[in-house]
Enzyme design. Structure first.
Site, PDB file in Angstrom:
ATOM      1  CB  SER A   1       9.411   4.946  -0.046  1.00  0.00           C
ATOM      2  OG  SER A   1      10.354   5.047  -1.087  1.00  0.00           O
TER       3      SER A   1
ATOM      4  CD  GLU B   1      14.448   5.838  -5.091  1.00  0.00           C
ATOM      5  OE1 GLU B   1      14.301   5.190  -6.143  1.00  0.00           O
ATOM      6  OE2 GLU B   1      13.786   6.856  -4.819  1.00  0.00           O
TER       7      GLU B   1
ATOM      8  CD  GLN C   1      15.268   2.611  -8.633  1.00  0.00           C
ATOM      9  OE1 GLN C   1      15.022   1.886  -7.680  1.00  0.00           O
ATOM     10  NE2 GLN C   1      14.957   3.901  -8.629  1.00  0.00           N
TER      11      GLN C   1
ATOM     12  CB  CYS D   1      -7.185   5.994 -18.034  1.00  0.00           C
ATOM     13  SG  CYS D   1      -6.233   4.542 -17.562  1.00  0.00           S
TER      14      CYS D   1
HETATM   15  P1  ADP Z   1       7.352   4.988  -4.354  1.00  0.00           P
HETATM   16  O1  ADP Z   1       8.413   4.699  -3.304  1.00  0.00           O
HETATM   17  O2  ADP Z   1       6.815   3.741  -5.004  1.00  0.00           O
HETATM   18  O3  ADP Z   1       7.777   6.037  -5.369  1.00  0.00           O
HETATM   19  P2  ADP Z   1       6.050   6.401  -2.241  1.00  0.00           P
HETATM   20  O4  ADP Z   1       5.933   5.429  -1.106  1.00  0.00           O
HETATM   21  O5  ADP Z   1       7.182   7.383  -2.169  1.00  0.00           O
HETATM   22  O6  ADP Z   1       6.107   5.596  -3.616  1.00  0.00           O
HETATM   23  O7  ADP Z   1       4.731   7.249  -2.418  1.00  0.00           O
HETATM   24  C1  ADP Z   1       3.454   6.653  -2.512  1.00  0.00           C
HETATM   25  C2  ADP Z   1       2.411   7.755  -2.348  1.00  0.00           C
HETATM   26  O8  ADP Z   1       2.432   8.601  -3.485  1.00  0.00           O
HETATM   27  C3  ADP Z   1       0.982   7.272  -2.304  1.00  0.00           C
HETATM   28  O9  ADP Z   1       0.609   6.856  -1.016  1.00  0.00           O
HETATM   29  C4  ADP Z   1       0.210   8.524  -2.719  1.00  0.00           C
HETATM   30  O10 ADP Z   1      -0.047   9.323  -1.586  1.00  0.00           O
HETATM   31  C5  ADP Z   1       1.191   9.291  -3.588  1.00  0.00           C
HETATM   32  N1  ADP Z   1       0.853   9.348  -5.010  1.00  0.00           N
HETATM   33  C6  ADP Z   1       1.145  10.396  -5.834  1.00  0.00           C
HETATM   34  N2  ADP Z   1       0.783  10.144  -7.099  1.00  0.00           N
HETATM   35  C7  ADP Z   1       0.241   8.901  -7.122  1.00  0.00           C
HETATM   36  C8  ADP Z   1      -0.300   8.056  -8.158  1.00  0.00           C
HETATM   37  N3  ADP Z   1      -0.368   8.457  -9.429  1.00  0.00           N
HETATM   38  N4  ADP Z   1      -0.746   6.832  -7.794  1.00  0.00           N
HETATM   39  C9  ADP Z   1      -0.681   6.438  -6.511  1.00  0.00           C
HETATM   40  N5  ADP Z   1      -0.188   7.166  -5.504  1.00  0.00           N
HETATM   41  C10 ADP Z   1       0.286   8.391  -5.791  1.00  0.00           C
HETATM   42 ZN    ZN Z   2      -4.069   4.801 -18.246  1.00  0.00          ZN
END
Ligand code: ADP
Ligand code: ZN
Length: 204
Positions: A25, A93, A95, A152
């Site tokens: 996003s 979204e 998918q 991890c």
């Molecule tokens: P997506 O649209 O792919 O679900 P978003 O753009 O909504 O992702 O959110 C990305 C943000 O989520 C990252 O910049 C970070 O701040 C946060 N975040 C939370 N958990 C994680 C994780 N396990 N790995 C990476 N970023 C994470």
């Molecule tokens: Zn892992």
């Protein structure tokens, strides 16, 4: 419309794929903002399944212009609500949408539009999610983003579904509307799908 190499006047399809929390996003918003800075006419759609997704999704540009995402449930709704003047069409979204979205985005690109799609490419089982696989095939550009594995710290490529804190069973539904499930970003090694025989889901 800004032109991609080798496409002087035509449109194209871009897919931003990856697990939840991988920044899809954020990347979609970045691309939409830049299109607004370039004074393109932009329309943003966001598929939504229930009230959790109905929050207004705003995309803002540095000069204060903002654009609201149109909530949709189907590719037909996008076709109905399409702004014929839009030069850039973004769908977040993706998918969750039906297979008809593939023909729709192809037709938009054929008619000179830049189409930006963001979606989770695999479901909680690690299998292709909805129309993501064919969309990634027809797209001119595909970026696959990774999150960070919460177990991890490796690059995460899988969505771990947890129900009451335990890995979800392989047979649980692909989409659980309003379910009490939660998700974690995990790498291939740390991803677990419960099976009746207790084994992790493996193809071989
Ligand atoms: P997506 O649209 O792919 O679900 P978003 O753009 O909504 O992702 O959110 C990305 C943000 O989520 C990252 O910049 C970070 O701040 C946060 N975040 C939370 N958990 C994680 C994780 N396990 N790995 C990476 N970023 C994470
Ligand atoms: Zn892992």
């Amino acid at each position: 419309m800004s032109n991609a190499p080798g496409q002087p006047n035509g449109g194209w399809v871009e897919v931003i794929a990856g697990v939840m929390f991988s920044g899809k996003s954020e990347e979609l918003i970045r691309r939409v903002r830049r299109s607004l800075i370039a004074r393109k006419r932009v329309q943003v759609f966001k598929s939504h399944l229930d009230d959790r997704y109905a929050g207004v999704f705003m995309v803002g540009s540095h000069d204060g212009r903002t654009i609201e995402a149109v909530p949709v449930d189907s590719s037909a709704q996008i076709a109905l609500r399409l702004d014929p003047q839009a030069q850039v069409i973004a769908i977040d979204e993706v998918q969750f949408l039906d297979a008809g979205v593939v023909a729709l985005v192809n037709s938009l690109a054929d008619r000179g539009r830049r189409v930006i799609l963001a979606g989770t490419d695999t479901d909680f089982r690690g299998e292709p999610f909805g129309p993501m696989a064919p969309l990634m095939c027809v797209a001119e550009y595909v970026d696959k983003l990774h999150a960070i594995c919460v177990c991890c710290g490796a690059p995460a490529t899988r969505n771990q579904r947890l129900i009451d804190g335990k890995p979800a069973h392989y047979d649980s539904p692909q989409v659980m509307v309003g379910g009490a499930d939660s998700y974690e970003a995990r790498c291939r090694s740390c991803h677990v799908v419960a099976r009746d025989d207790g084994a992790q889901a493996r193809l071989f």
